[in-house]
Motif scaffolding. Structure first.
Motif, PDB file in Angstrom:
ATOM      1  N   MET A   1       0.850  -1.197   0.000  1.00  8.31           N
ATOM      2  CA  MET A   1       0.000   0.000   0.000  1.00  8.31           C
ATOM      3  C   MET A   1       0.878   1.237   0.000  1.00  8.31           C
ATOM      4  O   MET A   1       1.918   1.266   0.639  1.00  8.31           O
ATOM      5  CB  MET A   1      -0.898   0.000   1.236  1.00  8.31           C
ATOM      6  CG  MET A   1      -1.828   1.195   1.337  1.00  8.31           C
ATOM      7  SD  MET A   1      -2.893   1.052   2.792  1.00  8.31           S
ATOM      8  CE  MET A   1      -3.828   2.555   2.614  1.00  8.31           C
ATOM      9  N   SER A   2       0.482   2.259  -0.694  1.00  6.53           N
ATOM     10  CA  SER A   2       1.262   3.484  -0.704  1.00  6.53           C
ATOM     11  C   SER A   2       0.346   4.692  -0.693  1.00  6.53           C
ATOM     12  O   SER A   2      -0.836   4.588  -0.977  1.00  6.53           O
ATOM     13  CB  SER A   2       2.167   3.542  -1.941  1.00  6.53           C
ATOM     14  OG  SER A   2       1.387   3.573  -3.108  1.00  6.53           O
ATOM     15  N   LEU A   3       0.898   5.815  -0.317  1.00  7.42           N
ATOM     16  CA  LEU A   3       0.145   7.054  -0.254  1.00  7.42           C
ATOM     17  C   LEU A   3       0.491   7.911  -1.454  1.00  7.42           C
ATOM     18  O   LEU A   3       1.652   8.116  -1.751  1.00  7.42           O
ATOM     19  CB  LEU A   3       0.488   7.811   1.038  1.00  7.42           C
ATOM     20  CG  LEU A   3      -0.225   9.128   1.264  1.00  7.42           C
ATOM     21  CD1 LEU A   3      -1.710   8.876   1.497  1.00  7.42           C
ATOM     22  CD2 LEU A   3       0.363   9.853   2.448  1.00  7.42           C
ATOM     23  N   MET A   4      -0.528   8.399  -2.151  1.00  8.94           N
ATOM     24  CA  MET A   4      -0.315   9.277  -3.292  1.00  8.94           C
ATOM     25  C   MET A   4       0.522   8.590  -4.371  1.00  8.94           C
ATOM     26  O   MET A   4       1.226   9.225  -5.147  1.00  8.94           O
ATOM     27  CB  MET A   4       0.410  10.545  -2.848  1.00  8.94           C
ATOM     28  CG  MET A   4      -0.349  11.351  -1.829  1.00  8.94           C
ATOM     29  SD  MET A   4      -1.823  12.081  -2.513  1.00  8.94           S
ATOM     30  CE  MET A   4      -1.072  13.145  -3.732  1.00  8.94           C
ATOM     31  N   LEU A  76       8.862   9.304  15.234  1.00 10.05           N
ATOM     32  CA  LEU A  76       8.430   8.584  14.042  1.00 10.05           C
ATOM     33  C   LEU A  76       9.549   7.714  13.477  1.00 10.05           C
ATOM     34  O   LEU A  76       9.342   6.539  13.170  1.00 10.05           O
ATOM     35  CB  LEU A  76       7.959   9.581  12.970  1.00 10.05           C
ATOM     36  CG  LEU A  76       6.569  10.169  13.153  1.00 10.05           C
ATOM     37  CD1 LEU A  76       6.382  11.360  12.219  1.00 10.05           C
ATOM     38  CD2 LEU A  76       5.501   9.115  12.877  1.00 10.05           C
ATOM     39  N   TYR A  77      10.724   8.292  13.352  1.00  6.70           N
ATOM     40  CA  TYR A  77      11.825   7.532  12.760  1.00  6.70           C
ATOM     41  C   TYR A  77      12.262   6.378  13.660  1.00  6.70           C
ATOM     42  O   TYR A  77      12.705   5.330  13.175  1.00  6.70           O
ATOM     43  CB  TYR A  77      13.010   8.445  12.456  1.00  6.70           C
ATOM     44  CG  TYR A  77      14.092   7.736  11.672  1.00  6.70           C
ATOM     45  CD1 TYR A  77      13.938   7.501  10.302  1.00  6.70           C
ATOM     46  CD2 TYR A  77      15.240   7.268  12.292  1.00  6.70           C
ATOM     47  CE1 TYR A  77      14.907   6.822   9.577  1.00  6.70           C
ATOM     48  CE2 TYR A  77      16.221   6.592  11.577  1.00  6.70           C
ATOM     49  CZ  TYR A  77      16.044   6.371  10.222  1.00  6.70           C
ATOM     50  OH  TYR A  77      17.006   5.688   9.511  1.00  6.70           O
ATOM     51  N   ALA A  78      12.120   6.555  14.970  1.00  9.34           N
ATOM     52  CA  ALA A  78      12.516   5.497  15.900  1.00  9.34           C
ATOM     53  C   ALA A  78      11.740   4.210  15.633  1.00  9.34           C
ATOM     54  O   ALA A  78      12.266   3.111  15.817  1.00  9.34           O
ATOM     55  CB  ALA A  78      12.289   5.954  17.339  1.00  9.34           C
ATOM     56  N   THR A  79      10.491   4.337  15.178  1.00 11.98           N
ATOM     57  CA  THR A  79       9.683   3.146  14.914  1.00 11.98           C
ATOM     58  C   THR A  79      10.180   2.383  13.691  1.00 11.98           C
ATOM     59  O   THR A  79       9.800   1.223  13.486  1.00 11.98           O
ATOM     60  CB  THR A  79       8.207   3.528  14.687  1.00 11.98           C
ATOM     61  OG1 THR A  79       8.086   4.307  13.490  1.00 11.98           O
ATOM     62  CG2 THR A  79       7.659   4.326  15.856  1.00 11.98           C
ATOM     63  N   LEU A  80      11.019   3.027  12.877  1.00 12.76           N
ATOM     64  CA  LEU A  80      11.517   2.398  11.652  1.00 12.76           C
ATOM     65  C   LEU A  80      12.960   1.928  11.781  1.00 12.76           C
ATOM     66  O   LEU A  80      13.557   1.478  10.803  1.00 12.76           O
ATOM     67  CB  LEU A  80      11.411   3.385  10.485  1.00 12.76           C
ATOM     68  CG  LEU A  80       9.998   3.787  10.073  1.00 12.76           C
ATOM     69  CD1 LEU A  80      10.053   4.947   9.081  1.00 12.76           C
ATOM     70  CD2 LEU A  80       9.264   2.605   9.456  1.00 12.76           C
ATOM     71  N   GLY A  81      13.513   2.032  12.974  1.00  9.52           N
ATOM     72  CA  GLY A  81      14.925   1.731  13.158  1.00  9.52           C
ATOM     73  C   GLY A  81      15.349   0.372  12.649  1.00  9.52           C
ATOM     74  O   GLY A  81      16.435   0.223  12.082  1.00  9.52           O
ATOM     75  N   GLU A  82      14.521  -0.649  12.831  1.00  8.24           N
ATOM     76  CA  GLU A  82      14.916  -1.984  12.400  1.00  8.24           C
ATOM     77  C   GLU A  82      14.700  -2.209  10.911  1.00  8.24           C
ATOM     78  O   GLU A  82      15.162  -3.207  10.362  1.00  8.24           O
ATOM     79  CB  GLU A  82      14.143  -3.042  13.195  1.00  8.24           C
ATOM     80  CG  GLU A  82      12.640  -3.020  13.003  1.00  8.24           C
ATOM     81  CD  GLU A  82      11.969  -4.106  13.832  1.00  8.24           C
ATOM     82  OE1 GLU A  82      12.323  -5.295  13.642  1.00  8.24           O
ATOM     83  OE2 GLU A  82      11.107  -3.760  14.661  1.00  8.24           O
ATOM     84  N   PHE A  83      14.019  -1.297  10.245  1.00 11.25           N
ATOM     85  CA  PHE A  83      13.748  -1.447   8.809  1.00 11.25           C
ATOM     86  C   PHE A  83      14.593  -0.523   7.937  1.00 11.25           C
ATOM     87  O   PHE A  83      14.859  -0.817   6.783  1.00 11.25           O
ATOM     88  CB  PHE A  83      12.264  -1.184   8.522  1.00 11.25           C
ATOM     89  CG  PHE A  83      11.334  -1.908   9.448  1.00 11.25           C
ATOM     90  CD1 PHE A  83      11.227  -3.284   9.401  1.00 11.25           C
ATOM     91  CD2 PHE A  83      10.583  -1.215  10.382  1.00 11.25           C
ATOM     92  CE1 PHE A  83      10.379  -3.966  10.260  1.00 11.25           C
ATOM     93  CE2 PHE A  83       9.736  -1.876  11.248  1.00 11.25           C
ATOM     94  CZ  PHE A  83       9.626  -3.258  11.191  1.00 11.25           C
ATOM     95  N   LYS A 173       5.593   0.001   5.458  1.00 10.13           N
ATOM     96  CA  LYS A 173       5.872  -0.457   6.816  1.00 10.13           C
ATOM     97  C   LYS A 173       5.110   0.377   7.837  1.00 10.13           C
ATOM     98  O   LYS A 173       4.610  -0.155   8.846  1.00 10.13           O
ATOM     99  CB  LYS A 173       7.379  -0.402   7.090  1.00 10.13           C
ATOM    100  CG  LYS A 173       7.789  -0.949   8.438  1.00 10.13           C
ATOM    101  CD  LYS A 173       7.312  -2.379   8.651  1.00 10.13           C
ATOM    102  CE  LYS A 173       7.915  -3.330   7.644  1.00 10.13           C
ATOM    103  NZ  LYS A 173       7.479  -4.730   7.907  1.00 10.13           N
ATOM    104  N   ILE A 174       5.006   1.681   7.590  1.00 14.35           N
ATOM    105  CA  ILE A 174       4.235   2.557   8.475  1.00 14.35           C
ATOM    106  C   ILE A 174       2.788   2.080   8.548  1.00 14.35           C
ATOM    107  O   ILE A 174       2.184   2.027   9.622  1.00 14.35           O
ATOM    108  CB  ILE A 174       4.287   4.020   7.978  1.00 14.35           C
ATOM    109  CG1 ILE A 174       5.686   4.626   8.231  1.00 14.35           C
ATOM    110  CG2 ILE A 174       3.215   4.868   8.651  1.00 14.35           C
ATOM    111  CD1 ILE A 174       5.982   4.930   9.678  1.00 14.35           C
ATOM    112  N   VAL A 175       2.229   1.722   7.400  1.00 15.91           N
ATOM    113  CA  VAL A 175       0.856   1.217   7.361  1.00 15.91           C
ATOM    114  C   VAL A 175       0.759  -0.085   8.145  1.00 15.91           C
ATOM    115  O   VAL A 175      -0.198  -0.317   8.896  1.00 15.91           O
ATOM    116  CB  VAL A 175       0.388   1.008   5.898  1.00 15.91           C
ATOM    117  CG1 VAL A 175      -0.962   0.288   5.862  1.00 15.91           C
ATOM    118  CG2 VAL A 175       0.286   2.350   5.185  1.00 15.91           C
ATOM    119  N   GLY A 176       1.767  -0.959   7.980  1.00 15.96           N
ATOM    120  CA  GLY A 176       1.777  -2.217   8.711  1.00 15.96           C
ATOM    121  C   GLY A 176       1.815  -2.011  10.220  1.00 15.96           C
ATOM    122  O   GLY A 176       1.251  -2.808  10.976  1.00 15.96           O
TER     123      GLY A 176
END
Length: 218
Positions: A1-4, A76-83, A173-176
């Motif tokens: 899924m993607s935005l815009m 926000l970025y901290a939630t993506l650290g492992e990705f 990943k944010i959507v997930g």
């Protein structure tokens, strides 16, 4: 899924640890502006939230929001650290746009770095700016420097780049993680603020042009 229609991906790596949350400068009437931000962000009044309240100092208002934006991106970025790692994102980019790092002091010439390296450089650099009392006054009655808005512009321009990277490379990943609503609200707040005070050149907004236009002209 993607935005815009923005491309997205998600992969694993080393988590990013955000810096300790910064407090607002105590230079002038900090409590009332901060209360107004908190109150309006809890509603659908983002357009009103960015407007300077009557009688408030513009530099204090810019400082309060700049620190909030810094904290929002950190979280926000901290939630993506492992990705978002040096392996998955070896270049800091947003689609076809590449962002190189330079701070004019430790790194004088722009260098190519991975996305997590760029964000680490950026957060450390912003923290240094915020902790510098000559830029962000820490005591009541101490004036902001005449060129304070220029510092704000540079900070927000670079924070925008982190959003651009997240939307282009990690939105799936944010959507997930079910964090897209929070991401979109934080980004909308930033866009409305920079538009209200003309803080970022239009060319810098190009990686997320369509999304920015939808926010500004719903």
């Amino acid at each position: 899924m993607s935005l815009m229609g923005l491309p997205s991906s998600g992969i694993q790596g080393t988590p990013f640890r955000p810096k300790k949350r910064k407090t607002h400068p105590s230079g002038s009437q900090g409590s009332q502006p901060e209360k107004l931000i908190t109150t309006t962000l809890g509603s659908d009044s983002l357009r009103e939230a960015v407007k300077l309240p009557p009688g408030e100092d513009i530099n204090e208002w810019l400082a309060l929001h700049t620190i909030d934006f810094y904290n929002q991106v950190n979280i926000l970025y901290a939630t993506l650290g492992e990705f978002c790692t040096a392996i998955t994102c070896p270049i800091m980019n947003a689609g076809l746009y590449e962002y190189r790092w330079a701070d004019g002091v430790a790194v004088k010439k722009p260098i190519t770095v991975s996305a997590p390296e760029y964000v680490e450089y950026l957060m450390n650099w912003i923290e240094t700016q915020i902790d510098n009392a000559a830029i962000f006054p820490q005591k009541p009655g101490v004036p902001f420097p005449p060129n304070f808005k220029d510092f704000v512009k540079l900070i927000l321009k670079r924070l925008f780049r982190v959003y651009a990277h997240i939307y282009h490379c990690h939105f799936k990943k944010i959507v997930g993680l079910k964090e897209e609503a929070h991401l979109n609200t934080c980004f909308k707040h930033l866009v409305l603020f920079i538009s209200e005070y003309q803080l970022i050149d239009e060319a810098e907004l190009a990686p997320l042009k369509d999304l920015v236009e939808k926010i500004l002209n719903p």
